[in-house]
Motif scaffolding. Structure first.
Motif, PDB file in Angstrom:
ATOM      1  N   UNK A 118       0.844  -1.201   0.000  1.00  0.00           N
ATOM      2  CA  UNK A 118       0.000   0.000   0.000  1.00  0.00           C
ATOM      3  C   UNK A 118       0.881   1.255   0.000  1.00  0.00           C
ATOM      4  N   UNK A 119       1.949   1.217   0.783  1.00  0.00           N
ATOM      5  CA  UNK A 119       2.865   2.355   0.821  1.00  0.00           C
ATOM      6  C   UNK A 119       3.495   2.581  -0.559  1.00  0.00           C
ATOM      7  N   UNK A 120       3.872   1.511  -1.234  1.00  0.00           N
ATOM      8  CA  UNK A 120       4.458   1.647  -2.573  1.00  0.00           C
ATOM      9  C   UNK A 120       3.450   2.273  -3.536  1.00  0.00           C
ATOM     10  N   UNK A 121       2.192   1.865  -3.448  1.00  0.00           N
ATOM     11  CA  UNK A 121       1.162   2.458  -4.308  1.00  0.00           C
ATOM     12  C   UNK A 121       0.948   3.935  -3.978  1.00  0.00           C
ATOM     13  N   UNK A 122       0.987   4.274  -2.711  1.00  0.00           N
ATOM     14  CA  UNK A 122       0.830   5.680  -2.314  1.00  0.00           C
ATOM     15  C   UNK A 122       1.986   6.517  -2.853  1.00  0.00           C
ATOM     16  N   UNK A 123       3.184   5.957  -2.834  1.00  0.00           N
ATOM     17  CA  UNK A 123       4.338   6.696  -3.363  1.00  0.00           C
ATOM     18  C   UNK A 123       4.209   6.911  -4.875  1.00  0.00           C
ATOM     19  N   UNK A 124       3.675   5.931  -5.567  1.00  0.00           N
ATOM     20  CA  UNK A 124       3.424   6.089  -7.004  1.00  0.00           C
ATOM     21  C   UNK A 124       2.427   7.223  -7.223  1.00  0.00           C
ATOM     22  N   UNK A 125       1.374   7.251  -6.406  1.00  0.00           N
ATOM     23  CA  UNK A 125       0.383   8.324  -6.518  1.00  0.00           C
ATOM     24  C   UNK A 125       0.997   9.694  -6.205  1.00  0.00           C
ATOM     25  N   UNK A 126       1.866   9.749  -5.200  1.00  0.00           N
ATOM     26  CA  UNK A 126       2.520  11.012  -4.868  1.00  0.00           C
ATOM     27  C   UNK A 126       3.430  11.474  -5.998  1.00  0.00           C
ATOM     28  N   UNK A 127       4.125  10.543  -6.614  1.00  0.00           N
ATOM     29  CA  UNK A 127       4.992  10.885  -7.743  1.00  0.00           C
ATOM     30  C   UNK A 127       4.152  11.424  -8.895  1.00  0.00           C
TER      31      UNK A 127
END
Length: 189
Positions: A118-127
């Motif tokens: 989930x954290x990895x997906x959130x980082x993709x969204x932030x990018x």
């Protein structure tokens, strides 16, 4: 705690983190979190779609990051614009009083594969949010994408150092230091 007290999302996040530490993520339910916070299950779902989200906020960081990009000086280059946004996060979100919470949160994330995903997906969204914010400033798409990826790397380096900092160093200066290291690596490559 009475149900009418303010900051239900904050109370739910604190209760969730405590329970994840005490019982493990898999052994904690939404009802457990709501009860610990002194709230109801329906109140929980008014603020969060599922129990994972109590550890990820409700888009607060994304909003602060894009506002930081938008408010950067007009003459700032793309990477300095992202650095400005990260410094803004350091002043408004990654503050000294949140360091211990963030450290505890990261330990819970590290202990659970589902939360790391989930954290990895959130980082993709932030990018992606950084790319869009840079484009709104007139940065060409290719440059915006590279800059956002570098910004995400700088963020990750600074965040890891910030939560582990024994010196109490602030997030903003750590982000600037990480940016300098990324630029130095670029010069060598």
């Amino acid at each position: 705690m009475a149900r009418w007290q303010p900051d239900a999302p904050g109370r739910l996040a604190a209760a969730g983190l405590d329970l994840f530490e005490e019982n493990g993520y898999d052994n904690t339910t939404v009802i457990d979190i709501a009860e610990r916070a002194g709230l109801t299950k329906s109140t929980f779902f008014r603020h969060f779609p599922d129990k994972r989200e109590v550890l990820f906020g409700a888009g607060t960081i994304t909003g602060l990051l894009t506002e930081g990009i938008a408010s950067a000086p007009a003459e700032a280059g793309p990477l300095d614009t992202v650095a400005h946004a990260l410094e803004t996060l350091g002043r408004t979100f990654f503050t000294a009083d949140r360091r211990e919470y963030s450290r505890r949160r990261q330990a819970v994330l590290n202990a659970n594969t589902e939360l790391r995903e989930r954290e990895a997906l959130k980082r993709i969204d932030l990018t992606a949010a950084m790319v869009e914010a840079l484009e709104r400033r007139g940065v060409p798409i290719s440059t915006a994408r590279v800059t956002a990826q570098l910004g995400a790397l700088v963020w990750e380096i600074a965040y890891d150092q910030w939560i582990d900092a024994t010196t109490g160093e602030d997030f903003g200066p750590l982000a600037r230091q990480a940016l300098a290291e990324v630029r130095a690596a670029e010069a060598v490559c």
